[in-house]
Write an enzyme that holds these catalytic residues in place. Structure first.
Site, PDB file in Angstrom:
ATOM      1  N   GLN B 112      -3.023 -10.837   0.288  1.00 55.79           N
ATOM      2  CA  GLN B 112      -4.257 -10.913   1.083  1.00 55.79           C
ATOM      3  C   GLN B 112      -4.312 -12.169   1.950  1.00 55.79           C
ATOM      4  O   GLN B 112      -5.381 -12.759   2.147  1.00 55.79           O
ATOM      5  CB  GLN B 112      -5.502 -10.781   0.195  1.00 55.79           C
ATOM      6  CG  GLN B 112      -5.608  -9.367  -0.417  1.00 55.79           C
ATOM      7  CD  GLN B 112      -6.954  -9.063  -1.033  1.00 55.79           C
ATOM      8  OE1 GLN B 112      -7.629  -9.946  -1.540  1.00 55.79           O
ATOM      9  NE2 GLN B 112      -7.335  -7.793  -1.009  1.00 55.79           N
ATOM     10  N   LYS B 161      -9.034 -20.973  -1.263  1.00 54.93           N
ATOM     11  CA  LYS B 161      -9.648 -20.820  -2.585  1.00 54.93           C
ATOM     12  C   LYS B 161      -9.620 -22.113  -3.400  1.00 54.93           C
ATOM     13  O   LYS B 161     -10.601 -22.454  -4.069  1.00 54.93           O
ATOM     14  CB  LYS B 161      -8.929 -19.711  -3.359  1.00 54.93           C
ATOM     15  CG  LYS B 161      -9.622 -19.358  -4.668  1.00 54.93           C
ATOM     16  CD  LYS B 161      -9.009 -18.143  -5.338  1.00 54.93           C
ATOM     17  CE  LYS B 161      -9.811 -17.766  -6.570  1.00 54.93           C
ATOM     18  NZ  LYS B 161      -9.249 -16.581  -7.243  1.00 54.93           N
TER      19      LYS B 161
END
Lengths: 163, 565
Positions: B112, B161
């Protein structure tokens, strides 16, 4: 018309692609583009050689100014300025060509900066037209490789591009 | 010390964001966890990321606040691109927060992963990749600042992240200074004076206004100015509601499907006062034909690059529309005399208006124009109207008379089919008690139809006005007129039963096939089913076309009128 656009831009990753992307997205020409940090490492200075009508140039400067990372834009060619380009050119230099190459480099005020038994690398600085004429003056068969930096320029006298 | 994820949420709270549209995924799990632990920022879970961005966009269009969307990395981001480009073309202030794979994975073709900053760069006002948690709060502050000031636009903040997990002190800057970004607000007074002088000399003036008037909340001031001048006013598609459509001075929308009077007045005007509009191709038609008339153009716009881009401008005024119009009003107060010849110009305009270029006949089939007119009556002109793109969009723009700004919500620049339903959601989140009608077609609605599920979850009672002609109407119209009726791929043979479809999502569906049922169905939807999403499937005349029409490449005065056929 040929124009030299000078840009002060935040020295951040991706800044170059914003400028290059703008030119390709809007169909403007880039003949050459040079960029490097200034004395203030947070700022880069970019010089773009482009061409287009007055209307296109007006749009180019306006669109560049619109980029959030761009601090200042100036069309150097609107007033007195100096411009330079650097070229490194590798030529075959054997037999009688060796002396001839040395002579040509001297005439154009170039410097030979690398020498082997069969080649020279000549460094030449000047206006783009001078570099063009140097290439034209050489026997095309003897040119092994050329690399040019593209134009960089600066306004004369009190014309200063600074934050 | 709080985590990066908590910083993101605290920033949103500091910006007084009450609602975020989004969809979770791996890269934004920390942020969603932080979102879970508070209740100040509400989250609307959409069914497709494209809809999150459209909804955030409409939230902004209908409220002047900055819309916010939150999506995960990779496909989450690529799904938002249409929505971001839509907002960019219409200058809508929006912040899109995107997750990114952890910093050390960037460039490794991680799961992703996509180059968010690269993919979105050509369709954002600006974008950021946050590389250090210490920069996070400042970056989000910058994003909101850039989105809302100057010529507004969408800003993307891409957050890896690992950064959302790192701990840092939270300090949200109150104000912000950027040496590279200082948009002009005030117009140049000398230029404004020059403009007023020209307005004084105008014999055949027109005020031509666009989305800039809406975006700068200048509709009130502009209306004051227009009344004082007693000049005719035309709006672009994006500018509808910038001047009351029911007012005598309003000559209608101009452009490809503009009224006869608006297009003629624009073309033959000797002075154009352009306000927050950009002379785009759908507005002036063929630029060479347009420049055939001698005239003086005054152009007020916050974006210098909009000025003299397509039409040469005599008096450019760079500045915020509201501030510039204010200055103009002040100058006009000190004595303004309209040229007596303007009275003759009005006579000419009334003659053009007499052609009634929007006339149509309501016979056996339901006409789409009739549905829009009835919607206008039933909602007393007070509804927020969202639309998709195509014939129905033009009918909505032509027949729903917008007296107020921010009531007409559509994708003008990019022309994105599928926006209508998520736009309705965004409007309702910003204006919970409003009446919201989504005027759409059976083709457009299917591009984001999954959002009926979101509407059920959050009780968003959008009234869907499906003008169903079984055709890609605008494509069919062009094929009929310019491709010898070769209807290549412009009809749909297997439509769903929209009534059942709406019901299966838990909503109300009504199919309307007769003209006499149009008004009762609308009334029922807005009274009895006030709090329900109602899908009204109007089976309309499949041959209905949008007129007037300026064909591509033609001049503004070379209109095809319904009466010509």
């Amino acid at each position: 018309m040929r124009h030299i656009i000078s840009i002060l831009i935040e020295n951040e990753s991706g800044a170059l692609s914003r400028v290059a992307g703008l030119f390709s997205a809007r169909g403007y020409n880039i003949e050459s583009l040079t960029v490097a940090p200034t004395e203030d490492p947070s700022l880069s200075r970019m010089t773009i050689l482009t061409s287009g009508s007055d209307e296109v140039l007006e749009q180019i400067t306006k669109q560049l100014n619109k980029l959030v990372d761009v601090v200042k834009v100036v069309d150097l060619s609107e007033a007195a300025h100096v411009e330079r380009e650097l070229m490194l050119i590798k030529v075959r230099a054997t037999g009688k060509d060796r002396e001839e190459m040395k002579r040509m480099a001297d005439i154009f005020r170039g410097r030979i900066i690398d020498v082997t038994e069969s080649t020279f690398v000549i460094e030449l600085t000047g206006a783009s037209a001078k570099l063009d004429s140097f290439i034209a003056a050489l026997d095309a068969g003897l040119i092994l490789e050329t690399v040019r930096t593209g134009v960089c320029g600066i306004g004369r006298g009190d014309r200063i591009l600074k934050v | 010390m709080i985590s990066g994820a908590e910083i993101v949420i605290r920033c949103l709270q500091e910006e007084k964001v009450d609602c975020v549209f989004g969809y979770p995924g791996g890269s934004v799990l920390h942020i969603y966890d932080a979102l879970f632990k508070q209740d100040q920022v509400k989250h609307i879970l959409v069914r497709h990321e494209q809809a999150a961005v459209h909804a955030a966009d409409a939230y902004s269009r209908s409220s002047q606040r900055v819309g916010v969307a939150l999506v995960t990395s990779g496909p989450g981001v690529t799904n938002t691109v249409t929505g971001i480009a839509t907002a960019y073309m219409d200058s809508i202030p929006m912040v899109v927060i995107t997750g990114q794979v952890p910093t050390q994975y960037i460039g490794q073709d991680a799961f992703q992963e996509c180059d968010t900053v690269g993919i979105t760069r050509p369709c954002v006002k600006h974008n950021f990749l946050v590389k250090d948690v210490k920069d996070l709060a400042l970056t989000i502050k910058k994003a909101f600042h850039i989105a809302a000031t100057g010529r507004p636009g969408p800003v993307v903040v891409d957050i890896p992240k690992d950064i959302t997990a790192q701990m840092c002190e939270f300090d949200y800057p109150k104000t912000i200074q950027m040496r590279s970004y200082n948009p002009v607000v005030k117009g140049h007074l000398g230029q404004i004076k020059k403009a007023v002088q020209i307005l004084q000399e105008a014999k055949r003036p027109i005020i031509y206004t666009g989305g800039g008037v809406i975006l700068s909340d200048a509709a009130g001031k502009l209306t004051q100015l227009a009344r004082k001048l007693n000049f005719p006013v035309t709006n672009t598609l994006m500018g509808l509601g910038g001047y009351p459509a029911t007012d005598r001075q309003f000559v209608g929308m101009l452009g490809m499907h503009g009224t006869f009077e608006a297009n003629n007045a624009m073309h033959y005007a000797d002075v154009i006062l352009a306000v927050g509009a950009r002379f785009d191709d759908r507005v002036i038609g063929n630029p060479e034909h347009f420049s055939g008339e001698k005239r003086r153009v005054i152009h007020i716009d916050i974006d210098p690059s909009s000025i003299s881009k397509r039409v040469k401008v005599d008096v450019p005024i760079v500045g915020n529309v509201g501030d510039v119009v204010d200055e103009m009003l002040k100058l006009l107060d000190s004595g303004f005399k309209t040229d007596p010849e303007v009275a003759d110009w009005w006579k000419q305009i009334e003659e053009w208006r007499g052609r009634e270029s929007l006339r149509y006949k309501q016979e056996n089939h339901i006409m789409p124009q009739y549905v829009v007119e009835k919607l206008y009556e039933v909602t007393k002109g007070e509804a927020f109207v969202t639309s998709d793109v195509g014939q129905h969009q033009m009918f909505a723009a032509q027949y729903y008379k917008f007296d107020k700004p921010r009531r007409w919500i559509n994708s003008g620049g990019l022309g994105t089919m599928g926006v209508g339903l998520p736009y309705g959601m965004g409007v309702l989140m910003a204006n919970p008690d409003a009446q919201v009608a989504c005027i759409t077609g059976e083709a457009s609605i299917q591009m984001c139809i999954q959002e009926m599920s979101t509407c059920k979850q959050y009780g968003l009672p959008v009234k869907i006005i499906n003008l169903n002609n079984g055709m890609l109407g605008m494509v069919r119209q062009w094929q009929e007129m310019f491709y010898s009726k070769r209807y290549s791929q412009s009809y749909v043979t297997s439509l769903p039963d929209f009534v059942k479809l709406a019901e299966s999502y838990g909503h109300v569906g009504i199919k309307i096939e007769k003209p006499e049922d149009v008004e009762p169905a609308l009334r029922k939807a807005f009274t009895e089913h006030k709090d329900d999403l109602v899908f009204m499937d109007f089976i309309i005349d499949p041959a209905a076309n949008v007129f007037p029409m300026v064909a591509a490449g033609k001049g503004l005065t070379e209109m095809i009128l319904a009466e010509d056929l």
